[in-house]
Every structure is written in structure tokens, then in C-alpha cells.
Motif scaffolding. Structure first.
Motif, PDB file in Angstrom:
ATOM      1  N   ALA A 113       0.835  -1.207   0.000  1.00 26.39           N
ATOM      2  CA  ALA A 113       0.000   0.000   0.000  1.00 26.39           C
ATOM      3  C   ALA A 113       0.869   1.256   0.000  1.00 26.39           C
ATOM      4  N   PHE A 114       1.961   1.255   0.769  1.00 28.67           N
ATOM      5  CA  PHE A 114       2.865   2.401   0.813  1.00 28.67           C
ATOM      6  C   PHE A 114       3.471   2.650  -0.566  1.00 28.67           C
ATOM      7  N   ASN A 115       3.967   1.601  -1.200  1.00 26.31           N
ATOM      8  CA  ASN A 115       4.650   1.752  -2.491  1.00 26.31           C
ATOM      9  C   ASN A 115       3.694   2.120  -3.621  1.00 26.31           C
ATOM     10  N   ARG A 116       2.406   1.827  -3.470  1.00 23.01           N
ATOM     11  CA  ARG A 116       1.397   2.270  -4.448  1.00 23.01           C
ATOM     12  C   ARG A 116       0.885   3.671  -4.124  1.00 23.01           C
ATOM     13  N   HIS A 117       1.305   4.204  -2.991  1.00 22.07           N
ATOM     14  CA  HIS A 117       0.807   5.484  -2.479  1.00 22.07           C
ATOM     15  C   HIS A 117      -0.721   5.445  -2.458  1.00 22.07           C
ATOM     16  N   ASP A 118      -1.255   4.465  -1.711  1.00 22.40           N
ATOM     17  CA  ASP A 118      -2.696   4.216  -1.660  1.00 22.40           C
ATOM     18  C   ASP A 118      -3.192   4.353  -0.216  1.00 22.40           C
ATOM     19  N   PRO A 119      -3.515   5.590   0.216  1.00 19.71           N
ATOM     20  CA  PRO A 119      -3.942   5.802   1.602  1.00 19.71           C
ATOM     21  C   PRO A 119      -5.198   5.023   1.987  1.00 19.71           C
ATOM     22  N   ASP A 120      -6.107   4.795   1.041  1.00 19.64           N
ATOM     23  CA  ASP A 120      -7.316   4.027   1.354  1.00 19.64           C
ATOM     24  C   ASP A 120      -6.978   2.570   1.650  1.00 19.64           C
ATOM     25  N   ALA A 121      -6.120   1.979   0.823  1.00 17.17           N
ATOM     26  CA  ALA A 121      -5.697   0.596   1.071  1.00 17.17           C
ATOM     27  C   ALA A 121      -4.923   0.500   2.378  1.00 17.17           C
ATOM     28  N   MET A 122      -4.118   1.519   2.666  1.00 20.13           N
ATOM     29  CA  MET A 122      -3.363   1.533   3.919  1.00 20.13           C
ATOM     30  C   MET A 122      -4.323   1.548   5.104  1.00 20.13           C
ATOM     31  N   ALA A 123      -5.315   2.417   5.055  1.00 23.94           N
ATOM     32  CA  ALA A 123      -6.266   2.523   6.169  1.00 23.94           C
ATOM     33  C   ALA A 123      -6.993   1.198   6.406  1.00 23.94           C
TER      34      ALA A 123
ATOM     35  N   VAL B  46      -5.043   7.324  10.007  1.00 22.79           N
ATOM     36  CA  VAL B  46      -4.060   6.599   9.197  1.00 22.79           C
ATOM     37  C   VAL B  46      -4.132   7.078   7.750  1.00 22.79           C
ATOM     38  N   ARG B  47      -5.338   7.166   7.218  1.00 16.71           N
ATOM     39  CA  ARG B  47      -5.545   7.623   5.837  1.00 16.71           C
ATOM     40  C   ARG B  47      -4.960   9.031   5.647  1.00 16.71           C
ATOM     41  N   ALA B  48      -5.257   9.929   6.561  1.00 16.99           N
ATOM     42  CA  ALA B  48      -4.764  11.304   6.460  1.00 16.99           C
ATOM     43  C   ALA B  48      -3.240  11.353   6.545  1.00 16.99           C
ATOM     44  N   TYR B  49      -2.657  10.544   7.398  1.00 16.83           N
ATOM     45  CA  TYR B  49      -1.201  10.504   7.551  1.00 16.83           C
ATOM     46  C   TYR B  49      -0.534  10.099   6.234  1.00 16.83           C
ATOM     47  N   TYR B  50      -1.023   9.021   5.628  1.00 17.36           N
ATOM     48  CA  TYR B  50      -0.382   8.521   4.409  1.00 17.36           C
ATOM     49  C   TYR B  50      -0.756   9.320   3.168  1.00 17.36           C
TER      50      TYR B  50
END
Length: 121
Positions: free
Chosen positions: A15-25, A48-52
Motif C-alpha cells: 500500500a505504501f509503495n502504491r501510495h494508496d492511503p485508502d488501502a493503507m487505512a 491513518v488515511r490522512a497521515y499517508y
């Protein structure tokens, strides 16, 4: 079967490498305790979403799980050595600690904390 912390780190890295805050959350519980590089811990998927969402899209992470443990069938934890690469500047080298909990068929991150690794002299 691999330990759930390995899967959590793999999901986080993807999720980090795709820069996908929704997937991260979605990797986190709704009430997750989150301590990133910010000065204060935050709580919940929206935090979490806002952070990423503000992490620059050119950052790429890689990590290795260093230690894992389990507490019964539904709670596990561990820590990892993670490097976040910045193509135009310094790298961020951190230790990431995770507590994961079973949520139905999924494992989600309940507690997340990163600490910078200080360079050796």
C-alpha cells in the motif's frame, strides 16, 4: 502458514509503495493506535488515511521482519526493520512495531509505532 506480522508488513509495504492511503487505512482496525513520525499518537483509520495521504508519492519502502510473537489465537505482534527511500534526499530507517488482531478471516493492525534508527558512529 506464515506469521500474521509478515502478512501485515507485506500489505503495508504494498500500500505504501502504491501510495494508496485508502488501502493503507483498510489494513488497520477502526480504533487502531497509530504513532508515525508525528509528535502525537493518533487513533483510527481516518487518521491513518490522512497521515499517508501526505506522504510524497516518490517514496518507496522495504522491510524485514526481525521478531514475531503470538498471544493466543487472535493477537500477534512483532517488529521490523524498515527503510523508506527518498530518491532526492536522505533515507528514513526505522524500527516498526506492530500488534495485529484477527478480524474475521483477516488480520488487521491494532497498534503501530515507528522509531528512527540512529546512525552508528
Amino acid at each position: 502458514m506464515s506469521h500474521p506480522v509478515h502478512a501485515a508488513l507485506d500489505g503495508w509495504t504494498a500500500a505504501f509503495n502504491r501510495h494508496d492511503p485508502d488501502a493503507m487505512a483498510e489494513l488497520f482496525t477502526e480504533d487502531a493506535l497509530f504513532q508515525g513520525f508525528g509528535p502525537e499518537p493518533t487513533e483510527g483509520r481516518d487518521a491513518v488515511r490522512a497521515y499517508y495521504a501526505v506522504v510524497p508519492a516518490d517514496r518507496v519502502a522495504e522491510g524485514t521482519v526481525l521478531h514475531t510473537y503470538t498471544l493466543g489465537e487472535d493477537v500477534a505482534g512483532g517488529y521490523a526493520d524498515v527503510t523508506i527511500r527518498n530518491p532526492e534526499g536522505p533515507q528514513s530507517h526505522v524500527y516498526m512495531s506492530l500488534v495485529v488482531v484477527r478480524d474475521g478471516a483477516e488480520w488487521r493492525i491494532r497498534q503501530y509505532h515507528v522509531s528512527p534508527v540512529m546512525p552508528q558512529d
